[in-house]
Write a protein that holds these residues in place. Sequence first.
Motif, short mmCIF file in Angstrom:
data_model
loop_
_atom_site.label_atom_id
_atom_site.label_comp_id
_atom_site.label_asym_id
_atom_site.label_seq_id
_atom_site.Cartn_x
_atom_site.Cartn_y
_atom_site.Cartn_z
N ASN A 135 0.81 -1.23 0.00
CA ASN A 135 0.00 0.00 0.00
C ASN A 135 0.85 1.27 0.00
OD1 ASN A 135 0.97 -0.35 2.61
ND2 ASN A 135 -0.86 0.49 3.58
N VAL A 136 2.15 1.14 -0.18
CA VAL A 136 3.02 2.31 -0.18
C VAL A 136 2.98 2.98 -1.55
CG1 VAL A 136 5.40 3.14 0.04
CG2 VAL A 136 4.55 1.34 1.58
N ILE A 137 2.76 4.30 -1.54
CA ILE A 137 2.74 5.10 -2.76
C ILE A 137 4.04 5.89 -2.84
CG2 ILE A 137 1.58 6.98 -4.00
CD1 ILE A 137 -0.11 4.47 -3.77
N VAL A 138 4.77 5.73 -3.94
CA VAL A 138 5.98 6.51 -4.17
C VAL A 138 5.70 7.48 -5.31
CG1 VAL A 138 8.42 6.50 -4.74
CG2 VAL A 138 7.46 4.63 -3.38
N ALA A 139 5.84 8.76 -5.02
CA ALA A 139 5.63 9.80 -6.03
C ALA A 139 6.98 10.37 -6.43
CB ALA A 139 4.73 10.92 -5.46
N THR A 140 7.30 10.26 -7.69
CA THR A 140 8.56 10.82 -8.17
C THR A 140 8.28 11.98 -9.12
OG1 THR A 140 10.76 10.29 -9.01
CG2 THR A 140 8.89 9.30 -10.18
N LYS A 141 9.35 12.63 -9.56
CA LYS A 141 9.22 13.78 -10.45
C LYS A 141 10.31 13.73 -11.51
CE LYS A 141 9.45 16.53 -6.81
NZ LYS A 141 9.13 15.58 -5.72
N GLY A 142 10.05 14.39 -12.64
CA GLY A 142 11.04 14.53 -13.68
C GLY A 142 10.92 15.89 -14.33
N GLY A 143 12.02 16.40 -14.85
CA GLY A 143 11.97 17.70 -15.52
C GLY A 143 12.96 18.71 -14.99
N LEU A 144 13.81 18.32 -14.03
CA LEU A 144 14.89 19.18 -13.56
C LEU A 144 16.23 18.47 -13.77
CD1 LEU A 144 13.70 20.82 -10.20
CD2 LEU A 144 13.59 21.75 -12.50
N MET A 145 17.23 19.25 -14.13
CA MET A 145 18.58 18.73 -14.30
C MET A 145 19.46 19.23 -13.16
SD MET A 145 17.93 17.21 -17.18
CE MET A 145 19.52 16.73 -17.88
N PRO A 195 4.64 12.94 -22.98
CA PRO A 195 5.34 11.70 -22.60
C PRO A 195 4.73 11.00 -21.38
CG PRO A 195 6.93 13.40 -23.14
CD PRO A 195 5.59 14.07 -23.09
N ALA A 196 4.21 11.79 -20.43
CA ALA A 196 3.57 11.18 -19.25
C ALA A 196 2.29 10.46 -19.66
CB ALA A 196 3.27 12.26 -18.21
N LYS A 197 1.54 11.08 -20.57
CA LYS A 197 0.31 10.44 -21.07
C LYS A 197 0.65 9.15 -21.81
CE LYS A 197 -3.82 11.41 -23.85
NZ LYS A 197 -4.52 12.44 -24.66
N GLU A 198 1.70 9.20 -22.61
CA GLU A 198 2.14 8.01 -23.34
C GLU A 198 2.57 6.90 -22.39
OE1 GLU A 198 3.98 10.52 -27.17
OE2 GLU A 198 5.30 9.65 -25.64
N PRO A 236 10.41 17.08 -24.43
CA PRO A 236 9.68 15.81 -24.41
C PRO A 236 10.57 14.59 -24.54
CG PRO A 236 8.54 17.41 -25.78
CD PRO A 236 9.86 18.02 -25.42
N GLU A 237 11.61 14.68 -25.36
CA GLU A 237 12.50 13.52 -25.53
C GLU A 237 13.25 13.21 -24.24
OE1 GLU A 237 12.54 11.35 -27.96
OE2 GLU A 237 10.85 12.55 -28.71
N HIS A 238 13.69 14.27 -23.55
CA HIS A 238 14.34 14.05 -22.26
C HIS A 238 13.37 13.42 -21.27
CE1 HIS A 238 16.19 14.67 -18.37
NE2 HIS A 238 15.16 15.40 -18.01
N LEU A 239 12.13 13.90 -21.23
CA LEU A 239 11.16 13.38 -20.29
C LEU A 239 10.80 11.93 -20.60
CD1 LEU A 239 8.95 16.57 -19.93
CD2 LEU A 239 10.59 15.65 -18.27
N ARG A 240 10.70 11.58 -21.87
CA ARG A 240 10.46 10.17 -22.22
C ARG A 240 11.58 9.29 -21.67
NH1 ARG A 240 8.71 12.71 -27.11
NH2 ARG A 240 6.45 12.42 -27.36
#
Length: 289
Positions: A82-92, A144-147, A104-108
């Motif tokens: 039941n553990v939810i892990v929320a991550t993020k992408g979009g920062l370098m 990319p998130a939708k894909e 978008p290519e980086h995010l994919r």
Amino acid sequence: METIELGKSGVSTSAIGLGGMPMSVYERPSESQSINVIHRALDNGITFIDTADSYCKDESDKHHNEKLIHQALQSYDGDTSNVIVATKGGLMRPNQSWIRNGNPEHLRQTIQVSFAAFGGNKPIDIWQFHAPDPDYSIQASLTPAKEAQKAGMIKMVGVSNFSVEQIEQARDVVDIVSVQNQYSPWQRQPEMDGVLEYCENEGLTFIPWSPFGGRRRHNKLTDIQVIKNLAQAKNVSLYCIVLAWLRSKSPCILPIPGASKVSSIEDSVKSVDIKLSPEEVKKIDRETA
């Protein structure tokens, strides 16, 4: 542990979460200490852990916190289903700085690496776009998130550092369950820019980042006299009062206090039992306005 629903997903999680960032940036603790912190959080009923691909020292160290959390979950003796892990992408993280990258290519690519960092055998619970990049439209960056959601790599999607207008643009692309913006006694913008109200009205979970003001301000909580007085009166820490204050602002709020010590997360858990009166909340509001 109290629970709240994540957006309108039907998925419940603990009323406060664990922020993983302090375990992987700057003066990070040992790996064993960090794993002990995560295990202790789980022992105390926390079922929400927040991370990001950029919670690392620099680009050569990318996805460090995600891999650490996965290792901790794999080595935990109890049930983690039941553990939810929320991550993020979009920062370098070039040279330990923070640079937006909504390409978008980086995010994919980074979604795929995050998926693998968590074991690659189940969808990422929540993937959040870390911050809008003015060089790319929100539609382009969230496609990319939708894909990935359609491909089974992501279960739910959230956004971070978004305005109301940007949230609405994001929701035109993909269903959104959460918004993660800065919110603390020093940064009360969500109350004024309409984001908190929007989240509550639209059934989105609001996740305040840096609830204690971040590295530079967390040790200045003693300067806020009303918080200091309430902590003394209730025989709890200043941090517990801040978390209770945040939770009093809206039922959609899910604080994610960071921790790199077992004592820190054990203290944060105590805040769930603290209830501030409307007058106490107003006193904090007045002094931090």
